[in-house]
Structures are given as structure tokens and as C-alpha cells.
Design an enzyme around this catalytic site. Structure first.
Site, PDB file in Angstrom:
ATOM      1  N   SER A   1      -0.481  -6.944  -8.307  1.00 48.73           N
ATOM      2  CA  SER A   1      -1.030  -6.109  -7.346  1.00 48.73           C
ATOM      3  C   SER A   1      -1.928  -5.068  -7.992  1.00 48.73           C
ATOM      4  CB  SER A   1       0.155  -5.348  -6.751  1.00 48.73           C
ATOM      5  OG  SER A   1      -0.278  -4.757  -5.549  1.00 48.73           O
ATOM      6  N   ASN A   2      -2.174  -3.847  -7.241  1.00 45.05           N
ATOM      7  CA  ASN A   2      -2.895  -2.685  -7.925  1.00 45.05           C
ATOM      8  C   ASN A   2      -2.212  -1.533  -7.806  1.00 45.05           C
ATOM      9  OD1 ASN A   2      -3.939  -1.799  -5.142  1.00 45.05           O
ATOM     10  ND2 ASN A   2      -4.827  -3.692  -5.127  1.00 45.05           N
ATOM     11  N   ASN A   3      -2.857  -0.691  -8.469  1.00 44.79           N
ATOM     12  CA  ASN A   3      -2.345   0.821  -8.357  1.00 44.79           C
ATOM     13  C   ASN A   3      -2.678   1.471  -6.946  1.00 44.79           C
ATOM     14  OD1 ASN A   3      -0.565   2.071 -10.162  1.00 44.79           O
ATOM     15  ND2 ASN A   3      -2.302   1.755 -11.817  1.00 44.79           N
ATOM     16  N   SER A   4      -2.121   1.425  -6.012  1.00 40.78           N
ATOM     17  CA  SER A   4      -2.559   1.838  -4.897  1.00 40.78           C
ATOM     18  C   SER A   4      -1.356   2.555  -3.983  1.00 40.78           C
ATOM     19  CB  SER A   4      -3.425   1.200  -3.806  1.00 40.78           C
ATOM     20  OG  SER A   4      -3.685   1.670  -2.714  1.00 40.78           O
TER      21      SER A   4
ATOM     22  N   ALA B   1      -6.386  -1.388  -0.541  1.00 37.39           N
ATOM     23  CA  ALA B   1      -6.815  -1.700  -1.803  1.00 37.39           C
ATOM     24  C   ALA B   1      -6.362  -3.183  -1.849  1.00 37.39           C
ATOM     25  CB  ALA B   1      -6.196  -1.049  -3.080  1.00 37.39           C
TER      26      ALA B   1
END
Ligand code: C5P
Length: 218
Positions: A29-32, A96
Site C-alpha cells: 500500500s502507500n502512505n495515505s 492514492a
């Protein structure tokens, strides 16, 4: 008083970072945080819109009359949007979306056998670009996080994804990290940057965005 400036309008908002499963217990995943998207959904609801919030955020919550659809992966997000896009008046794509996803999903938990593990990734669909092919009168808003050539990249993105509006986050500003309650954005349309916010709360930016959308849709 502009409380009902989106009355009768159907609006889709996406929020959060998508999760791309590797096996039953792991994902990429990503940092959102999803905070910007949730602030927009709240502002749209308060403006009287009929809001569908398509969310892959695990931390944010919303109270009130909003239709929340929880999704996990980029592909799930894409089909949830497609299910709702035809009769929408506006889409704000604040999610994101993961750019890559594991090529294969392991039905069983991957064992930690070797010292190295390679995971092969393939590109996810660019949701906004796909939607541009079926776009009718929907007012479509995208986000961009640029570190260089902001205006050139933004203009290319507007054209490629057939966006009506792009909000560019100033990612060079260290005061506005991930998960912050504040943000700073440039509002960009085909004429270029027509407005730049101060560093201010995501709620305030969301309201400014709703003002612009309500002025620009009939
Ligand atoms: O091209 P870039 O990822 O910088 O564009 C960002 C915008 O495109 C955001 O609004 C994001 O939600 C959207 N996006 C998308 N599908 C992807 C990746 C990004 O719709 N696969």
C-alpha cells in the site's frame, strides 16, 4: 448562505490508499490517510450533495447521510466507481491508487523459506484515464503530487486524463507530511494555476474545492 450549493447533485469522492494483496495476510500500500478525501466528502454532504464515498481508508470515518462503499484494491475501486459514474455530476478522485499490484495472488500464506523473496508487480489500470473514455458531462477532479515541473506535469495530466480540475499538493513543503490535518494545494485548470491555498486545514481546502465545483457545474 451557500449551504445548499450542491443540492440535487450526485457526487462521487474516492479516498485512501488502495491495498494490493500479496497473500491472505500481506499487502502493498502507500502512505495515505484518506483525510483529504473524507474532508471533501463531508464538505459535499454539507453542501447538500448526494455523496457516494468510495474508500480504501482504514482509519477515517464519516457520520451523516453518505453512501460509503469500502474497497481494497485499485481494481475494486475502479469497478465501484464505474458502477456509479454514469449518473454522477462530479467525481473527485482523492484516493492514492497503487500504481502496481502483485502479478499473482498466493492463496496460501507465503512461507519465509529463503533469504530473499521476489514479488513481481504489474501496472494497475489508470482509473481516471479509463474513465476519460466514457466521460460525458461529469466534472472530474484529480490530485497530483509533484516534486518538479509542477505546471508542465499538471497540464499533461489534465489532458491525458481529461480532467476539469487538478489539485496539486505541494509535496516539497515539509510542514505538511502524510497524515497531516493541513495541506496546501494549487488549483489548476486548462488556463494554469488559478488559485493557490495557504497552508490550511483540509476542511477549509475541501470547502474551497466545493465552492469551485458548484460554480463550474450547471
Ligand atoms: O498520474 P498520477 O498518479 O500522478 O495521477 C494522480 C491522479 O490519478 C489522482 O487523482 C489519482 O487518484 C488518480 N489515479 C488513478 N488511477 C491510478 C493512479 C492514479 O485514477 N492507477
Amino acid at each position: 448562505e451557500q449551504n445548499n450549493r450542491l443540492a440535487g447533485k450526485k457526487m462521487i469522492v474516492t479516498a485512501g490508499g488502495t491495498r494490493e494483496a500479496i497473500d491472505p495476510v500481506r499487502y502493498i500500500s502507500n502512505n495515505s490517510s484518506g483525510k483529504m478525501g473524507y474532508a471533501i466528502a463531508r464538505a459535499a454532504m454539507n453542501a447538500g450533495a448526494d455523496v457516494t464515498l468510495i474508500s480504501s481508508s482504514e482509519t477515517q470515518h464519516i457520520n451523516g447521510n453518505v453512501n460509503v462503499i469500502n474497497v481494497s484494491s485499485a481494481n475494486e475501486m475502479k469497478s465501484a466507481i464505474e458502477d456509479n459514474f454514469n449518473d454522477a455530476d462530479a467525481l473527485v478522485m482523492a484516493a492514492a491508487v497503487s500504481d502496481y499490484t502483485p502479478a499473482t495472488y498466493s492463496e496460501q500464506k507465503i512461507k519465509k523459506n529463503g533469504d530473499e523473496l521476489d514479488i513481481h508487480l504489474v501496472k494497475t489500470p489508470d482509473i481516471l484515464k479509463e474513465l476519460s473514455k466514457i466521460k460525458d458531462n461529469q466534472f472530474v477532479v484529480g490530485f497530483a503530487a509533484e516534486t518538479q515541473n509542477l505546471l508542465d506535469n499538471a497540464k499533461q495530466k489534465l489532458a491525458k486524463k481529461k480532467l476539469d480540475l487538478l489539485l496539486a499538493n505541494d509535496v516539497s513543503n515539509k510542514a505538511i507530511g502524510f497524515n497531516s490535518d493541513n495541506n496546501q494545494v494549487s488549483f489548476i485548470d486548462e488556463t494554469g494555476v488559478f488559485k493557490k491555498s495557504d497552508v490550511e486545514s483540509k476542511d477549509k481546502i475541501a470547502n474551497e474545492l466545493i465552492d469551485i465545483i458548484s460554480e463550474r457545474i450547471d
